[in-house]
Design a protein around this motif. Structure first.
Motif, PDB file in Angstrom:
ATOM      1  N   PHE A 206       0.857  -1.180   0.000  1.00 19.00           N
ATOM      2  CA  PHE A 206       0.000   0.000   0.000  1.00 19.00           C
ATOM      3  C   PHE A 206       0.896   1.233   0.000  1.00 19.00           C
ATOM      4  N   SER A 207       0.827   2.020  -1.052  1.00 18.26           N
ATOM      5  CA  SER A 207       1.703   3.178  -1.185  1.00 18.26           C
ATOM      6  C   SER A 207       0.905   4.460  -1.003  1.00 18.26           C
ATOM      7  N   ASN A 208       1.413   5.345  -0.171  1.00 16.65           N
ATOM      8  CA  ASN A 208       0.719   6.604   0.080  1.00 16.65           C
ATOM      9  C   ASN A 208       1.695   7.731   0.354  1.00 16.65           C
ATOM     10  N   GLY A 209       1.460   8.857  -0.292  1.00 15.68           N
ATOM     11  CA  GLY A 209       2.082  10.101   0.121  1.00 15.68           C
ATOM     12  C   GLY A 209       1.035  10.845   0.927  1.00 15.68           C
ATOM     13  N   LEU A 210       1.409  11.360   2.065  1.00 15.54           N
ATOM     14  CA  LEU A 210       0.417  11.970   2.948  1.00 15.54           C
ATOM     15  C   LEU A 210      -0.098  13.305   2.424  1.00 15.54           C
ATOM     16  N   LEU A 211       0.485  13.810   1.329  1.00 17.14           N
ATOM     17  CA  LEU A 211      -0.084  14.989   0.683  1.00 17.14           C
ATOM     18  C   LEU A 211      -1.295  14.634  -0.175  1.00 17.14           C
ATOM     19  N   ASP A 212      -1.501  13.354  -0.404  1.00 16.22           N
ATOM     20  CA  ASP A 212      -2.701  12.917  -1.115  1.00 16.22           C
ATOM     21  C   ASP A 212      -3.889  13.057  -0.169  1.00 16.22           C
ATOM     22  N   PRO A 213      -4.904  13.839  -0.532  1.00 16.66           N
ATOM     23  CA  PRO A 213      -6.035  14.030   0.382  1.00 16.66           C
ATOM     24  C   PRO A 213      -6.806  12.756   0.674  1.00 16.66           C
ATOM     25  N   TRP A 214      -6.627  11.714  -0.160  1.00 14.82           N
ATOM     26  CA  TRP A 214      -7.330  10.459   0.080  1.00 14.82           C
ATOM     27  C   TRP A 214      -6.503   9.481   0.905  1.00 14.82           C
ATOM     28  N   SER A 215      -5.299   9.855   1.298  1.00 17.36           N
ATOM     29  CA  SER A 215      -4.459   8.924   2.051  1.00 17.36           C
ATOM     30  C   SER A 215      -5.076   8.565   3.397  1.00 17.36           C
ATOM     31  N   GLY A 216      -5.900   9.452   3.938  1.00 15.07           N
ATOM     32  CA  GLY A 216      -6.538   9.168   5.220  1.00 15.07           C
ATOM     33  C   GLY A 216      -7.448   7.963   5.181  1.00 15.07           C
ATOM     34  N   GLY A 217      -7.883   7.558   3.997  1.00 18.08           N
ATOM     35  CA  GLY A 217      -8.737   6.388   3.874  1.00 18.08           C
ATOM     36  C   GLY A 217      -7.992   5.150   3.434  1.00 18.08           C
ATOM     37  N   SER A 218      -6.659   5.213   3.445  1.00 17.89           N
ATOM     38  CA  SER A 218      -5.878   4.081   2.973  1.00 17.89           C
ATOM     39  C   SER A 218      -5.224   3.350   4.144  1.00 17.89           C
ATOM     40  N   VAL A 219      -4.416   2.356   3.801  1.00 16.12           N
ATOM     41  CA  VAL A 219      -3.700   1.557   4.796  1.00 16.12           C
ATOM     42  C   VAL A 219      -2.341   2.208   5.016  1.00 16.12           C
ATOM     43  N   LEU A 220      -2.101   2.721   6.196  1.00 13.65           N
ATOM     44  CA  LEU A 220      -0.891   3.485   6.486  1.00 13.65           C
ATOM     45  C   LEU A 220       0.069   2.751   7.413  1.00 13.65           C
ATOM     46  N   GLU A 221      -0.298   1.543   7.844  1.00 13.50           N
ATOM     47  CA  GLU A 221       0.568   0.751   8.708  1.00 13.50           C
ATOM     48  C   GLU A 221       0.657  -0.672   8.167  1.00 13.50           C
TER      49      GLU A 221
END
Length: 282
Positions: A206-221
């Protein structure tokens, strides 16, 4: 979404942020006077006279939301032709007008960065669907029910509340379907997604940059040893980056774009180094 945009605009310019936040009340006041809708139509170069204040407000809100999703430091044109760092450019336009310019004049100049950066548009059709959002509207009525709300304390948008009954009526009107608000949590686990993923998943990144406004709904751990989350606080790892063509900036200084950085070869044979929230491969 609204929270990230709130902080992005404050970081760029407090005067820009305050102008946008103030604009909703100004639009409402102007729209309620005799001839107000005609005045707003002229100010914002709308092709047909506005039928309601909501039409204009929704059009503006859409632009601000999309700007948060495409705030890349390099030019793009897959949603609209835009300069690099478009939020910075929007605020520069809003703030650069001379003293005495009205709030609405400033908003029009700023929003034109999104809707008319090329300068080729003479007037705006608010019923146009330049992003092909009808498909998303269908999904939002059938699978991905996403209750959204805002207030003037934690966002720059007008206050509104999610109304499930109204949403159901709109879905029935548009698509003749009733939303299934619990389907996606039943299918994918909702807040218990880690248990669901462990039960059937492996070899997932699961790849996320926290500047993506949709990252809050993704898997961050990380979920397990074979289901891992890679995040960067300052990178450009937005969810749309993976469908963009490579640019010189992206290939030279690839900040967390899994599609172009995490190739299977590098994953198997390369080494990764994490420094300053940026991921590099050698």
């Amino acid at each position: 979404m609204t929270s990230l945009l709130y902080h992005l605009l404050q970081r760029e310019s407090m005067s820009c942020f305050n102008t946008i936040k103030e604009s909703w009340d100004v639009i409402n006041k102007v729209g309620q006077i005799d001839g107000g809708l005609a005045q707003l139509t002229k100010t914002f170069h709308i092709c047909r006279e506005l039928e309601s204040i909501d039409n204009l407000s929704n059009w503006l809100e859409s632009a601000y939301s999309y700007l948060a999703m495409v705030n890349y430091p390099y030019p793009t044109d897959f949603l609209m032709p835009l300069p690099g760092s478009p939020i910075k450019e929007v605020c520069r336009k809003i703030d650069s007008l001379p003293d005495g310019a009205s709030v609405l004049q400033r908003i029009f100049e700023g929003i034109s960065i999104y809707y008319n950066y090329t300068g080729k548009v003479d007037c705006f059709n608010l019923n146009d669907d330049p992003h092909g959002m009808s498909g998303w509207d269908w999904q939002a009525c059938t699978e991905m029910i996403m209750p959204m709300a805002s207030n003037m304390t934690t966002s720059m948008f007008p206050e509104f509340y999610y109304d499930p009954k109204s949403n159901e009526e709109q879905c029935l009107k548009d698509f003749r379907v009733k939303p299934r608000p619990t389907w996606i949590t039943t299918e994918f686990g909702g807040h218990a997604f880690k248990s669901a993923l462990k039960a059937f998943g492996s070899n997932i990144i699961f790849s996320n940059g926290l500047l993506d406004p949709w990252s809050g709904g993704s898997v961050l751990e990380d979920v397990s040893e074979t289901i891992v989350a890679l995040t960067t606080k300052k990178g450009w790892g937005k969810h749309i980056t993976t469908i963009l063509s490579a640019t010189a900036n992206m290939s030279y200084h690839c900040l967390f774009d899994i599609a172009s950085c995490l190739t299977p070869l590098r994953m198997e044979y390369g080494q990764s180094y994490l420094a300053n929230d940026e991921i590099f491969f050698a």
